[in-house]
Motif scaffolding. Structure first.
Motif, PDB file in Angstrom:
ATOM      1  N   GLY A 219      78.228  57.158  64.067  1.00  0.00           N
ATOM      2  CA  GLY A 219      79.336  57.278  63.113  1.00  0.00           C
ATOM      3  C   GLY A 219      78.900  57.870  61.786  1.00  0.00           C
ATOM      4  O   GLY A 219      79.618  58.672  61.179  1.00  0.00           O
ATOM      5  N   ILE A 220      77.703  57.495  61.321  1.00  0.00           N
ATOM      6  CA  ILE A 220      77.178  58.091  60.090  1.00  0.00           C
ATOM      7  C   ILE A 220      76.975  59.592  60.277  1.00  0.00           C
ATOM      8  O   ILE A 220      77.412  60.402  59.442  1.00  0.00           O
ATOM      9  N   SER A 221      76.326  59.969  61.382  1.00  0.00           N
ATOM     10  CA  SER A 221      76.049  61.390  61.606  1.00  0.00           C
ATOM     11  C   SER A 221      77.329  62.194  61.755  1.00  0.00           C
ATOM     12  O   SER A 221      77.433  63.320  61.237  1.00  0.00           O
TER      13      SER A 221
ATOM     14  N   LEU B 148      79.019  52.450  56.951  1.00  0.00           N
ATOM     15  CA  LEU B 148      78.322  52.273  58.218  1.00  0.00           C
ATOM     16  C   LEU B 148      76.814  52.123  58.018  1.00  0.00           C
ATOM     17  O   LEU B 148      76.141  51.422  58.786  1.00  0.00           O
ATOM     18  N   ALA B 149      76.287  52.744  56.960  1.00  0.00           N
ATOM     19  CA  ALA B 149      74.863  52.598  56.674  1.00  0.00           C
ATOM     20  C   ALA B 149      74.517  51.154  56.348  1.00  0.00           C
ATOM     21  O   ALA B 149      73.443  50.658  56.727  1.00  0.00           O
ATOM     22  N   GLY B 150      75.405  50.465  55.675  1.00  0.00           N
ATOM     23  CA  GLY B 150      75.180  49.050  55.401  1.00  0.00           C
ATOM     24  C   GLY B 150      75.080  48.247  56.680  1.00  0.00           C
ATOM     25  O   GLY B 150      74.248  47.330  56.806  1.00  0.00           O
ATOM     26  N   PHE B 151      75.911  48.596  57.671  1.00  0.00           N
ATOM     27  CA  PHE B 151      75.862  47.936  58.984  1.00  0.00           C
ATOM     28  C   PHE B 151      74.500  48.183  59.631  1.00  0.00           C
ATOM     29  O   PHE B 151      73.881  47.260  60.172  1.00  0.00           O
ATOM     30  N   VAL B 152      74.022  49.424  59.576  1.00  0.00           N
ATOM     31  CA  VAL B 152      72.745  49.771  60.193  1.00  0.00           C
ATOM     32  C   VAL B 152      71.601  49.011  59.528  1.00  0.00           C
ATOM     33  O   VAL B 152      70.712  48.458  60.201  1.00  0.00           O
ATOM     34  N   LEU B 153      71.592  48.950  58.198  1.00  0.00           N
ATOM     35  CA  LEU B 153      70.506  48.268  57.502  1.00  0.00           C
ATOM     36  C   LEU B 153      70.486  46.780  57.822  1.00  0.00           C
ATOM     37  O   LEU B 153      69.407  46.162  57.853  1.00  0.00           O
TER      38      LEU B 153
ATOM     39  N   ASP C 253      88.485  66.134  97.278  1.00  0.00           N
ATOM     40  CA  ASP C 253      88.738  66.035  95.842  1.00  0.00           C
ATOM     41  C   ASP C 253      88.106  64.751  95.296  1.00  0.00           C
ATOM     42  O   ASP C 253      88.118  63.709  95.954  1.00  0.00           O
ATOM     43  N   GLU C 254      87.572  64.829  94.100  1.00  0.00           N
ATOM     44  CA  GLU C 254      87.016  63.641  93.454  1.00  0.00           C
ATOM     45  C   GLU C 254      87.699  63.454  92.103  1.00  0.00           C
ATOM     46  O   GLU C 254      87.885  64.412  91.346  1.00  0.00           O
ATOM     47  N   VAL C 255      88.072  62.204  91.807  1.00  0.00           N
ATOM     48  CA  VAL C 255      88.803  61.885  90.581  1.00  0.00           C
ATOM     49  C   VAL C 255      88.071  60.754  89.863  1.00  0.00           C
ATOM     50  O   VAL C 255      87.766  59.710  90.466  1.00  0.00           O
ATOM     51  N   CYS C 256      87.762  60.949  88.598  1.00  0.00           N
ATOM     52  CA  CYS C 256      87.145  59.900  87.791  1.00  0.00           C
ATOM     53  C   CYS C 256      88.138  59.414  86.745  1.00  0.00           C
ATOM     54  O   CYS C 256      89.124  60.098  86.441  1.00  0.00           O
ATOM     55  N   GLU C 257      87.882  58.240  86.210  1.00  0.00           N
ATOM     56  CA  GLU C 257      88.760  57.660  85.199  1.00  0.00           C
ATOM     57  C   GLU C 257      88.260  58.012  83.800  1.00  0.00           C
ATOM     58  O   GLU C 257      87.056  57.973  83.532  1.00  0.00           O
ATOM     59  N   ALA C 258      89.199  58.328  82.905  1.00  0.00           N
ATOM     60  CA  ALA C 258      88.842  58.616  81.516  1.00  0.00           C
ATOM     61  C   ALA C 258      88.446  57.339  80.796  1.00  0.00           C
ATOM     62  O   ALA C 258      88.795  56.231  81.212  1.00  0.00           O
ATOM     63  N   GLY C 259      87.693  57.489  79.738  1.00  0.00           N
ATOM     64  CA  GLY C 259      87.282  56.356  78.927  1.00  0.00           C
ATOM     65  C   GLY C 259      87.541  56.606  77.454  1.00  0.00           C
ATOM     66  O   GLY C 259      87.718  57.753  77.023  1.00  0.00           O
ATOM     67  N   ASN C 260      87.560  55.547  76.681  1.00  0.00           N
ATOM     68  CA  ASN C 260      87.748  55.635  75.236  1.00  0.00           C
ATOM     69  C   ASN C 260      86.742  54.696  74.589  1.00  0.00           C
ATOM     70  O   ASN C 260      87.006  53.507  74.429  1.00  0.00           O
ATOM     71  N   ASP C 261      85.570  55.210  74.283  1.00  0.00           N
ATOM     72  CA  ASP C 261      84.559  54.362  73.653  1.00  0.00           C
ATOM     73  C   ASP C 261      84.047  55.056  72.397  1.00  0.00           C
ATOM     74  O   ASP C 261      83.955  56.285  72.333  1.00  0.00           O
ATOM     75  N   PRO C 262      83.721  54.273  71.373  1.00  0.00           N
ATOM     76  CA  PRO C 262      83.371  54.882  70.074  1.00  0.00           C
ATOM     77  C   PRO C 262      82.079  55.692  70.115  1.00  0.00           C
ATOM     78  O   PRO C 262      81.966  56.680  69.388  1.00  0.00           O
ATOM     79  N   HIS C 263      81.104  55.292  70.930  1.00  0.00           N
ATOM     80  CA  HIS C 263      79.861  56.062  70.975  1.00  0.00           C
ATOM     81  C   HIS C 263      80.135  57.478  71.468  1.00  0.00           C
ATOM     82  O   HIS C 263      79.641  58.462  70.896  1.00  0.00           O
ATOM     83  N   SER C 264      80.921  57.606  72.531  1.00  0.00           N
ATOM     84  CA  SER C 264      81.233  58.931  73.061  1.00  0.00           C
ATOM     85  C   SER C 264      81.997  59.766  72.042  1.00  0.00           C
ATOM     86  O   SER C 264      81.685  60.946  71.819  1.00  0.00           O
ATOM     87  N   ASN C 265      83.010  59.191  71.413  1.00  0.00           N
ATOM     88  CA  ASN C 265      83.833  59.974  70.486  1.00  0.00           C
ATOM     89  C   ASN C 265      83.088  60.320  69.209  1.00  0.00           C
ATOM     90  O   ASN C 265      83.248  61.427  68.675  1.00  0.00           O
ATOM     91  N   PHE C 266      82.280  59.413  68.682  1.00  0.00           N
ATOM     92  CA  PHE C 266      81.456  59.770  67.527  1.00  0.00           C
ATOM     93  C   PHE C 266      80.487  60.897  67.882  1.00  0.00           C
ATOM     94  O   PHE C 266      80.298  61.841  67.113  1.00  0.00           O
ATOM     95  N   THR C 267      79.853  60.800  69.062  1.00  0.00           N
ATOM     96  CA  THR C 267      78.881  61.820  69.464  1.00  0.00           C
ATOM     97  C   THR C 267      79.567  63.168  69.659  1.00  0.00           C
ATOM     98  O   THR C 267      79.013  64.218  69.285  1.00  0.00           O
ATOM     99  N   ALA C 268      80.762  63.152  70.244  1.00  0.00           N
ATOM    100  CA  ALA C 268      81.526  64.395  70.373  1.00  0.00           C
ATOM    101  C   ALA C 268      81.844  64.971  69.003  1.00  0.00           C
ATOM    102  O   ALA C 268      81.729  66.191  68.772  1.00  0.00           O
TER     103      ALA C 268
END
Length: 930
Positions: free
Chosen positions: A545-547, A568-573, A474-489
């Motif tokens: 986040g914009i997308s 968020l667009a202001g942050f990007v610019l 059996d293989e077990v990985c740890e869950a993560g909570n990062d904004p890039h992953s959740n925005f992309t999802a």
């Protein structure tokens, strides 16, 4: 499974035809394949019937006779010498696990065999990168007393594998050199070569080693990695190895910018009728070339022209230009004694690569049987969070191993949905297949959520498991909570909720709920910035986040999402360099990783440079009334002009350079050594054509990510030069590169083996990509099959699909339109394909002159026959008293005079006129670019 540098012994098995590149019937699709259709070169691609609908039958067969492995196996051997007939057992040793013996039972003529036997799993004590990696290795090592093999350039040997029940059989060979340069290298890439084998027969393996140091060879090692057993397969393996020899052959070209001698670098997939058509050759070629057309089994000359000689920073080239050819058909290039394989000219030259890319994703499916590749897999692969566990099989195996990743999966889902959404009704079968495969990945995105922001973000897996919960493997990985992953999802989930609304409202509701939640989790975690790493950067997270916000607005019509996107667009610019820096060779338009501007944005492996451009264009479409619209447009202009500038440094290929590197970004000597190999822009700044990278090398993903930024900007700006630049990145991938090889396995010809040790050769796979050697900034593509450069990977394949939404879909050619402010579900026909009218374009002309800080412009509008109602003008870096705001309505027909003051002469000025909210009919005027 002979693509990884192997061919079987003709006649060694009575049931096998005298065909060194034969394939297993099940793997080829067997009787699942229909009669098939042909593309422009006559290549047959199978079609089957599924639920009454015409769909491609997967897995697709591979035209092995067109492969580089087949070509190499046929090379004349100029000289050879036997290096071991297994007579002296004392020079062999067993390494790590398994057993070693010698046998006459099964051996090549005049030799004995060394036999390696091993279990397929262990107690994990040898697992080097737990969890998920192989349970160590079993290998046999032939010792040599520091021999000089420099006079030879190929190793040849034979392997007979016995692994009952295994659908895919692989092994590796390792060259040990302890001379001036040690091999394997520190990254364990150089000097390691993986190959696939056909079971229960002799396989001849040849490995060209001209690129490797071999002045003091101390060992040759044959390695089996303990990677578990496929469903129903044996748990004990045996390999018989015999007939070792060194050879001399004419070696393949492995490093350099010039085109491989005797080759023509051209687009194997073909050319669209209206596209530029060029090919490249070396400098030592005749002065003229010709194009012949294949008609009725004969070749007919259709064009003869002089070769254009060109000197660039990369060397001397001959450029073959044949853009005047527009008639659909199958053609070849002839120059001197060289004659290319046929290539098509036609409107649908990229269609074959799309079906093959979908085949690649299908073949990487996890959690289900894939014929000829694996059975139902990984039912005991788990993700853990806060005392809870989820079985995480499903989705797609990420690469040459069997890992899973959220960002790659979600991006692939969105790319498939985006392309399906852009296709016309005539491509209904392709659109349906794209949505079907997208749903497979989407279900994994949804099932691996814990519902509190945590989810499976990355899960390493490189072995087959027994599928029984509670056992040792059996293989077990740890869950993560990062904004890039959740925005992309959230991007994929929100798009799916809109696209599946009518066909599957329950799934659509489930997706929308998840998208809302994941968006909120990501927004909270992002805060005022985010983590910087080689994998991501705050500017990329903000762009995601914009997308995500725009997709949620399209699905719901709720203004909150647009307002967040604009923030968020202001942050990007704030991350973009808009002014010309005081460099010897100034460049601008690139992004920094964050507004603090400590690090320039560039990627060594997985690329995301498309993210700001794609996000801002989506926001422009959704929020046309926002006062920042002109600044968003200007950001896209600046970045796309930057892309044009850096592509010029890789002429005549037009490959997009990796980007600008600052010597002060890193204290690593290796970073500095690589950066200094680039083009000097200033004392601190250098432009690298290939990324600065370390163990993980290969630029297909990074290059296609940049290409997506270019193709998206081309659609927005209606700029054919940008569209042509994006197309050049596709052409580089399928043949127009220094090695004249197609990097897509099974597309075109001369495609090299790819590292796919667990899933085997797959038609449509793309590798991580062409790499560089050591610190150099020169393409390097040796006859060596090892992670990561040659490893198959879903990331570049998803970028390929995403690019096609801009370049292949009819809208990209200007026949269909995008309207700003659009929300809700796309208008579709009964097959779910888009139905869009093609309005006539109004005649818009913008003429402007700049004198000091003053700009005077005249905008002329002539309404279309459909009845243009209004035009909106957007400005950037201009104060126009005649217009009350940064945007204003113009009358539908007539001339408008514009007088304005330039705010900052160090930045460009932009005027954009959009008729009736249709970005695809807009006109721009840009000044002060240089």
């Amino acid at each position: 499974m002979s693509g990884m540098g192997v061919h079987e012994a003709a006649g060694s098995n009575p049931s096998v035809k005298d065909d060194k590149i034969g394939r297993d019937d099940k793997r080829d699709g067997g009787d699942r394949r229909g009669m098939g259709v042909k593309n422009g070169t006559g290549e047959k691609i199978g079609i089957g019937e599924k639920n009454g609908r015409s769909l491609r039958a997967f897995p697709l067969p591979i035209p092995e006779e067109k492969s580089a492995a087949c070509r190499r196996s046929r090379k004349p051997v100029l000289q050879s010498v036997a290096i071991d007939r297994m007579e002296d057992e004392s020079v062999w040793e067993l390494v790590e696990q398994g057993t070693m013996s010698f046998t006459d039972e099964r051996a090549r003529p005049g030799c004995r065999s060394v036999r390696l036997e091993s279990p397929t799993t262990s107690d994990k004590s040898y697992q080097t990168e737990a969890p998920g990696r192989p349970h160590g290795k079993a290998s046999v090592l032939r010792r040599f007393p520091g021999e000089d093999w420099s006079g030879y350039n190929r190793i040849r040997f034979w392997v007979y594998p016995t692994l009952p029940g295994f659908r895919v059989v692989s092994m590796s060979v390792v060259l040990h050199n302890e001379g001036e340069e040690r091999i394997p290298d520190a990254y364990l890439r150089e000097g390691i070569h993986y190959f696939l084998l056909k079971p229960d027969r002799w396989n001849e393996v040849v490995w060209e080693i001209a690129h490797l140091p071999r002045d003091r060879v101390t060992g040759l090692e044959f390695v089996y990695r303990l990677q578990g057993s496929d469903d129903g397969a044996t748990r004990h393996v045996r390999y018989d190895i015999s007939g070792l020899e060194l050879q001399i052959v004419e070696p393949d070209y492995a490093e350099g910018w010039p085109v491989a001698p005797g080759s023509v670098a051209y687009c194997h997939s073909g050319y669209e009728p209206g596209a530029a058509k060029t090919a490249l050759v070396g400098s030592q070629v005749p002065d003229r070339f010709r194009i012949v057309k294949e008609e009725g089994g004969e070749t007919v000359p259709v064009l003869e022209k002089p070769v254009e000689r060109r000197e660039t920073a990369l060397g001397s080239f001959g450029v073959l230009i044949f853009s005047e050819l527009r008639e659909p058909g199958s053609y070849r290039i002839e120059i001197g004694d060289t004659r290319t394989e046929p290539f098509p000219i036609g409107e649908r030259v990229w269609e074959s690569s799309l079906w093959k890319t979908l085949n690649f994703f299908y073949c990487l499916r996890c959690g289900t049987e894939v014929p000829g590749i694996h059975g139902v897999c990984h039912r005991d692969f788990l993700c853990e969070h806060d005392g809870k566990r989820i079985v995480i099989n499903g989705g797609w195996h990420d690469a040459g191993d069997l890992s899973q990743g959220l960002i790659n999966t979600a991006e692939a889902v969105h790319a498939m949905l985006d392309l399906a959404d852009a296709l016309p009704a005539s491509d209904g079968a392709l659109a349906e297949r794209l949505r079907e495969e997208a749903r497979w990945g989407l279900e994994w995105v949804l099932k691996t959520r814990f519902g509190d922001g945590y989810r499976t973000t990355w899960a390493t897996m490189d072995l087959w498991t027994d599928g029984i919960l509670g056992t040792a493997d059996d293989e077990v990985c740890e869950a993560g909570n990062d904004p890039h992953s959740n925005f992309t999802a959230a991007i994929a989930e929100a798009a799916a909720s809109r696209i599946f609304r009518s066909s599957d409202p329950i799934l659509a509701d489930r997706c929308l709920t998840a998208a809302r939640e994941d968006w909120a989790f990501a927004l909270k975690a992002f805060g005022d910035g985010g983590e910087e790493s080689e994998w991501t950067a705050p500017v990329i997270v903000a762009s995601a986040g914009i997308s995500a916000s725009v997709e949620l607005y399209r699905a719901t019509g709720e203004a909150e999402f647009l307002n967040r996107a604009a923030e968020l667009a202001g942050f990007v610019l704030d991350c973009q360099e808009r002014r010309m820096p005081e460099w010897d060779i100034p460049l601008r338009g690139f992004y920094y990783a964050s507004p603090e501007r400590r690090r320039l944005l560039h990627f060594p492996h997985r690329g995301h440079e498309q993210a700001p451009t794609v996000a801002l264009i989506g926001l422009m479409e959704a929020y046309p009334e926002h006062p920042g619209w002109g600044s968003w447009y200007a950001a896209v202009v600046l970045h796309s002009e930057y892309m044009k500038s850096i592509a010029a440094y890789a002429e005549p290929y037009g490959m997009l350079s990796a980007g600008v590197y600052d010597l002060e970004e890193s204290e690593s000597p290796e970073y500095r050594d690589q950066a200094l190999q680039g083009v000097r822009l200033s004392e601190r700044h250098y432009l690298r054509r290939f990324p600065v990278w370390y163990a993980m090398r290969g630029n297909t993903g990074t290059g296609l990510s940049q290409a997506k930024a270019v193709s998206a900007a081309a659609r927005l700006r209606r700029d054919e030069s940008l569209r042509a630049l994006a197309r050049l990145q596709l052409e580089w991938t399928v043949g127009r590169n220094p090695f004249a090889q197609s990097l897509m396995y099974g597309e075109g010809h001369n495609f090299s083996p790819q590292y796919s040790a667990t899933s085997g050769d797959i038609c449509g796979s793309l590798p991580v990509g062409i790499q560089t050697r050591k610190q150099y900034d020169v393409p390097y593509w040796p006859v060596q099959n090892c992670y990561n450069a040659t490893e198959v990977w879903v990331h570049p394949s998803s970028r390929w699909l995403s690019l096609m939404a801009d370049l292949y879909a009819p809208e990209a050619a200007g026949t269909e339109g995008r309207k700003t402010g659009k929300t809700g579900e796309a208008e579709t026909d009964a097959n779910g394909s888009n139905v869009k009218a093609a309005p006539a374009s109004p005649d818009i002309a913008i003429e402007a002159t700049i004198s000091g800080a003053e700009l005077e412009a005249e905008i002329r509008v002539v309404g279309s026959r459909e009845g243009l109602t209004s035009c909106r003008v957007y400005l950037y870096n201009l104060d126009a008293p005649s217009l009350p705001a940064a945007e204003a309505e113009l009358k539908a027909s007539g001339t408008t005079a514009l007088a304005a003051k330039i705010r900052d002469p160090g930045e460009p000025v932009v005027i954009v006129v959009v008729p009736d909210g249709r970005l695809d009919r807009a006109r721009e005027w840009v000044g002060l670019l240089n």
